[in-house]
Design an enzyme around this catalytic site. Sequence first.
Site, short mmCIF file in Angstrom:
data_model
loop_
_atom_site.label_atom_id
_atom_site.label_comp_id
_atom_site.label_asym_id
_atom_site.label_seq_id
_atom_site.Cartn_x
_atom_site.Cartn_y
_atom_site.Cartn_z
N ALA A 60 21.55 13.25 -15.41
CA ALA A 60 20.20 13.76 -15.64
C ALA A 60 19.59 14.06 -14.27
O ALA A 60 19.93 13.42 -13.27
CB ALA A 60 19.39 12.70 -16.35
N GLY A 105 24.29 10.79 -17.15
CA GLY A 105 24.23 11.62 -18.35
C GLY A 105 25.42 12.57 -18.49
O GLY A 105 25.78 12.95 -19.61
N GLU A 108 28.02 10.57 -20.04
CA GLU A 108 27.61 10.28 -21.42
C GLU A 108 27.85 11.46 -22.34
O GLU A 108 28.24 11.29 -23.50
CB GLU A 108 26.13 9.86 -21.43
CG GLU A 108 25.94 8.53 -20.72
CD GLU A 108 24.48 8.15 -20.58
OE1 GLU A 108 23.79 8.78 -19.74
OE2 GLU A 108 24.03 7.26 -21.30
N GLU A 128 23.44 4.59 -13.05
CA GLU A 128 21.99 4.46 -13.27
C GLU A 128 21.41 3.20 -12.67
O GLU A 128 20.25 3.16 -12.25
CB GLU A 128 21.67 4.50 -14.78
CG GLU A 128 21.83 5.86 -15.44
CD GLU A 128 23.22 6.13 -15.98
OE1 GLU A 128 24.16 5.39 -15.61
OE2 GLU A 128 23.36 7.07 -16.77
N1 CAA Z 1 19.68 14.87 -10.08
C1 CAA Z 1 19.09 15.75 -9.26
N2 CAA Z 1 19.71 16.32 -8.20
C2 CAA Z 1 21.00 15.96 -8.01
C3 CAA Z 1 21.67 15.05 -8.82
C4 CAA Z 1 20.95 14.49 -9.91
N3 CAA Z 1 21.52 13.64 -10.79
N4 CAA Z 1 22.92 14.89 -8.35
C5 CAA Z 1 23.03 15.69 -7.26
N5 CAA Z 1 21.86 16.35 -7.05
C6 CAA Z 1 21.56 17.32 -6.01
C7 CAA Z 1 21.31 16.60 -4.69
O1 CAA Z 1 19.99 16.09 -4.62
C8 CAA Z 1 21.58 17.74 -3.70
O2 CAA Z 1 20.45 18.58 -3.71
P1 CAA Z 1 19.83 19.12 -2.29
O3 CAA Z 1 20.95 19.99 -1.74
O4 CAA Z 1 18.63 19.87 -2.74
O5 CAA Z 1 19.56 17.91 -1.47
C9 CAA Z 1 22.71 18.52 -4.39
O6 CAA Z 1 22.68 18.16 -5.77
C10 CAA Z 1 24.08 18.18 -3.84
O7 CAA Z 1 24.23 16.76 -3.93
P2 CAA Z 1 24.63 15.85 -2.67
O8 CAA Z 1 24.20 16.46 -1.41
O9 CAA Z 1 24.15 14.44 -2.96
O10 CAA Z 1 26.23 15.93 -2.80
P3 CAA Z 1 27.29 14.85 -2.33
O11 CAA Z 1 28.62 15.51 -2.49
O12 CAA Z 1 26.92 14.26 -1.02
O13 CAA Z 1 27.17 13.66 -3.40
C11 CAA Z 1 27.01 12.73 -5.61
C12 CAA Z 1 27.52 13.88 -4.73
C13 CAA Z 1 27.74 11.42 -5.26
C14 CAA Z 1 27.31 13.12 -7.05
C15 CAA Z 1 25.48 12.52 -5.38
O14 CAA Z 1 24.84 13.78 -5.51
C16 CAA Z 1 24.83 11.57 -6.35
O15 CAA Z 1 24.97 10.37 -6.20
N6 CAA Z 1 24.12 12.12 -7.37
C17 CAA Z 1 23.41 11.33 -8.32
C18 CAA Z 1 24.34 10.78 -9.37
C19 CAA Z 1 23.56 9.92 -10.34
O16 CAA Z 1 22.97 8.92 -9.99
N7 CAA Z 1 23.60 10.30 -11.64
C20 CAA Z 1 22.92 9.60 -12.67
C21 CAA Z 1 21.57 10.20 -12.91
S1 CAA Z 1 20.56 9.17 -13.97
C22 CAA Z 1 21.01 9.60 -15.54
O17 CAA Z 1 21.87 10.42 -15.76
C23 CAA Z 1 20.20 8.90 -16.59
C24 CAA Z 1 20.74 9.00 -17.96
O18 CAA Z 1 21.57 8.23 -18.38
C25 CAA Z 1 20.21 9.99 -18.86
#
Ligand code: CAA
Length: 254
Positions: A60, A105, A108, A128
């Site tokens: 998400a 998500g 999921e 999460e």
């Molecule tokens: N939401 C919003 N933006 C996201 C994102 C997310 N879940 N995942 C990645 N992005 C964005 C980053 O912010 C970045 O944007 P900018 O270039 O504007 O800064 C872009 O995508 C590229 O990401 P990274 O620079 O972080 O890429 P990376 O290769 O260094 O890392 C990653 C990759 C490990 C996947 C890292 O992006 C990350 O940890 N993302 C979040 C993953 C996460 O926590 N997901 C769970 C979300 S909560 C959820 O899903 C709730 C639910 O159950 C419904």
Amino acid sequence: MVAQDGGVVVVTIDRQDALNALDLPTLTALRDRLHELAGDADARVVVLTGAGEKAFAAGADIKYMSGLGVDEAKEWGALGHEAGRLLETMPKPTIAAINGFALGGGCELALACDLRYAARTAKLGQPEINLGIIPGWGGTQRLPRATTLGYAKELIFTGRVVEAEEAERHGLVNAVFEPGELIDKTMETARLLATKSPVALAAAKTACNRALQGAHGGNLAAEAEGFGELFASEDAKEGMTAFVEKREPAFKGR
Ligand code: CAA
């Protein structure tokens, strides 16, 4: 983005600048498309994948979620649950082709599909907890059912992200392929399923889904409630804000 190949429809989550993270327009469009496909007799098999080589869906959209209150978070959770329920219950096979990160998500939505194939380079997990929240689109129910309760708790409690091969060993994915072969291999199975009787496949899916019976629906609702309630906590605000600000969160336990 949608492409049709005979009776196989490929739905691609396409928001590559955010690693295909699902924001409100993307998730709404996905839910709407799945709803249409559920009722479209020409769509015999649905394949869900992510655009590009890096991500299936990184979850998400955390930037969007960081501004949500409890009621909005519940609505947001409900929208993800609707997409998941459509994948799980539409009367035709759904297959996730996991081409990269399937986190939160994203994992999921893959778990809600009937079958999951992954590229060797894919990474899966429910991170999460690192945001001060819990999986909100069915992960607390479907991950234990696809794997084991102990393995699911380990992934959900620690937020550990795992390689595709480990995911395969635990039943989280059906098979792992070289990245360049993932779509071809997935389409092979999808085309095979498109030659089977749609009536028999629908009956097989309904019958298999009876294995989910019992409190599954109620448990999903309880997860959705808990996910939303957490948005009242300072830790959830801190966890999501820290991600947006690219720093480590400092959780205070309230
Ligand atoms: N939401 C919003 N933006 C996201 C994102 C997310 N879940 N995942 C990645 N992005 C964005 C980053 O912010 C970045 O944007 P900018 O270039 O504007 O800064 C872009 O995508 C590229 O990401 P990274 O620079 O972080 O890429 P990376 O290769 O260094 O890392 C990653 C990759 C490990 C996947 C890292 O992006 C990350 O940890 N993302 C979040 C993953 C996460 O926590 N997901 C769970 C979300 S909560 C959820 O899903 C709730 C639910 O159950 C419904």
